[in-house]
Design an enzyme around this catalytic site. Structure first.
Site, PDB file in Angstrom:
ATOM      1  N   HIS A  44     -13.839 -38.898  18.986  1.00  0.00           N
ATOM      2  CA  HIS A  44     -13.739 -37.474  19.318  1.00  0.00           C
ATOM      3  C   HIS A  44     -15.027 -36.732  18.983  1.00  0.00           C
ATOM      4  CE1 HIS A  44     -12.295 -33.360  19.609  1.00  0.00           C
ATOM      5  NE2 HIS A  44     -12.891 -33.169  18.441  1.00  0.00           N
ATOM      6  N   ASP A  51     -36.031 -45.716  14.493  1.00  0.00           N
ATOM      7  CA  ASP A  51     -36.918 -44.968  13.603  1.00  0.00           C
ATOM      8  C   ASP A  51     -37.837 -45.962  12.889  1.00  0.00           C
ATOM      9  OD1 ASP A  51     -35.374 -46.149  11.662  1.00  0.00           O
ATOM     10  OD2 ASP A  51     -34.343 -44.320  11.072  1.00  0.00           O
ATOM     11  N   CYS A 101     -11.213 -36.008  25.602  1.00  0.00           N
ATOM     12  CA  CYS A 101     -11.551 -37.350  25.141  1.00  0.00           C
ATOM     13  C   CYS A 101     -10.306 -38.220  25.012  1.00  0.00           C
ATOM     14  CB  CYS A 101     -12.309 -37.293  23.811  1.00  0.00           C
ATOM     15  SG  CYS A 101     -11.282 -37.085  22.331  1.00  0.00           S
ATOM     16  N   CYS A 160      -7.881 -37.200  22.158  1.00  0.00           N
ATOM     17  CA  CYS A 160      -7.119 -35.977  22.400  1.00  0.00           C
ATOM     18  C   CYS A 160      -6.097 -36.149  23.522  1.00  0.00           C
ATOM     19  CB  CYS A 160      -8.074 -34.826  22.725  1.00  0.00           C
ATOM     20  SG  CYS A 160      -9.044 -34.285  21.292  1.00  0.00           S
ATOM     21  N   CYS A 197     -10.225 -30.411  24.716  1.00  0.00           N
ATOM     22  CA  CYS A 197     -11.024 -31.634  24.779  1.00  0.00           C
ATOM     23  C   CYS A 197     -10.336 -32.677  25.651  1.00  0.00           C
ATOM     24  CB  CYS A 197     -11.240 -32.193  23.372  1.00  0.00           C
ATOM     25  SG  CYS A 197     -12.189 -33.735  23.330  1.00  0.00           S
ATOM     26  N   ASP A 248     -30.828 -36.610  17.008  1.00  0.00           N
ATOM     27  CA  ASP A 248     -29.948 -37.658  16.475  1.00  0.00           C
ATOM     28  C   ASP A 248     -29.447 -37.226  15.113  1.00  0.00           C
ATOM     29  OD1 ASP A 248     -30.990 -39.655  14.049  1.00  0.00           O
ATOM     30  OD2 ASP A 248     -32.558 -38.394  14.921  1.00  0.00           O
TER      31      ASP A 248
END
Length: 379
Positions: free
Chosen positions: A337, A94, A308, A311, A306, A268
């Site tokens: 996560h 940015d 991930c 998890c 999930c 974002d």
């Protein structure tokens, strides 16, 4: 070839949302996409290898903060931001404008730029369009942002009009000062608050300058979500169809879906990492605060739906214990996560666009997540 190129793959017949691909000097990524935020050249608690593992294709870093620490000259000496932080995929920076207007209580806006004080030590600083370009050229991201004024919400129409006109003049100066257009794409930022006439004026000014991409700024700054959606309804159609569109600072699951439906390609936000450090999780069934006492003996995963790393390997009870005892592993797992959840959500959004069913996907997701309930505690 331009530094940044947008490729339209598919338009959803149900909603008009678009599936695309953005090509950059450090690889391509499909859109709509969520970009994790690495403010100080790091996504807090995550390694670049973990970000790749969870599916991140592009990350965002912050010009203002890197200017202050460690300094853009040092990062340039290190070979640029990619080498400095060991990230070989796309990076967006940015302009620093939002931080100048949000972190400093003492600032003076002039035509040349903004005088303000360093939020760390109180030193006097000055940031102009030319300085923002100098810093970002040194950092070396694939995508840079023009320096703009970020007005507060709400703001009077008269003030916003002057702000939009100044942002347009600054955008032109940014293009003139941009030293590396061959390998860094510069996006213009459309401002105008909630005023349709000013959004039209801003878009018209910036599109005439032929940036390789466009951001929509001044949203997610305190306005209700229905106002955000209304502004997107009349703003995104004003932007070129053959260039990427980026909605700045938005990361709640509902807004990612609603923004995608309205033609946004890139998003974002610090939201997933910030709330993760407080033990708050995004799950397939809604918001979950793992610090709560009811999870003390819950040996199931954070989210049964999930896949991930967190998890697959750890329980709510264990992660609750880590968070409550301030163990770093706890916030690493919750951060992993939440980022995985949003990256996967955008993958599902892209698949729904591909199959012309994003409207149906939205309804199913909102119903399951609880966004349709008036008492829902969401983001």
């Amino acid at each position: 070839m331009p530094a940044i190129k947008y490729e339209l793959i598919k338009t959803c017949k149900q909603t008009g949302a678009r599936l695309g691909r953005v090509h950059t000097p450090h690889g391509s990524f499909e859109t709509p996409v969520f970009m994790p935020v690495g403010t100080l050249a790091t996504v807090k608690t995550m390694t670049p290898e973990e970000l790749k593992e969870l599916g991140a294709q592009i990350i965002l870093s912050n010009t203002y903060h890197l200017w202050l620490r460690p300094g853009h000259e040092l990062i340039k000496e290190a070979g640029g931001l990619h080498k400095f932080m060991n990230w070989d995929r796309s990076i967006l920076t940015d302009s620093g404008g939002f931080q100048v207007f949000s972190l400093s209580e003492f600032r003076k806006i002039e035509e040349e730029g903004v005088h303000f004080r360093n939020h760390l030590n109180g030193d006097k600083l000055f940031l102009s369009p030319e300085k923002a370009m100098e810093i970002q050229n040194a950092l070396g991201p694939d995508i840079m942002m023009a320096f703009d004024e970020c007005p507060p919400y709400p703001a009077e129409h008269e003030y916003m009009k002057k702000s939009v006109e100044r942002t347009s003049r600054w955008a032109e100066r940014c293009l003139e000062a941009h030293a590396r257009p061959e390998d860094q794409g510069l996006f213009g930022i459309v401002q105008g608050g909630e005023y349709e006439d000013l959004r039209r004026q801003s878009a018209r000014d910036l599109v005439s300058l032929d940036f390789p991409g466009y951001a929509i700024g001044g949203l997610s700054v305190g306005e209700p979500k229905d106002v955000m959606n209304r502004v997107l309804d009349f703003t995104t159609p004003l932007l070129p169809a053959d260039k990427p569109r980026y909605l700045m600072g938005v990361g709640s699951p509902d807004s990612l879906i609603d923004g995608s439906i309205r033609g946004v390609d890139m998003f974002d936000c610090v939201l997933p990492t910030r709330i993760a450090r407080n033990g708050t999780l995004m799950t397939s069934e809604g918001r979950l605060v793992v610090k709560n006492a009811k999870y003390a003996r819950d040996f199931g995963p954070l989210d049964e739906n999930c896949g991930c790393y967190a998890c697959r390997n750890y329980s709510r009870a264990y992660i609750r214990h880590l968070i409550r005892t301030n163990e770093t592993l706890g916030i690493r797992l919750t951060t992993y996560h939440n980022l995985y959840f949003l990256v996967e959500l955008m993958s599902k959004v892209r698949e729904a666009i591909r199959e012309d069913r994003l409207g149906d996907f939205r309804e199913e997701f909102f119903e399951t997540y609880g966004f349709n309930r008036p008492d829902a505690k969401n983001f």
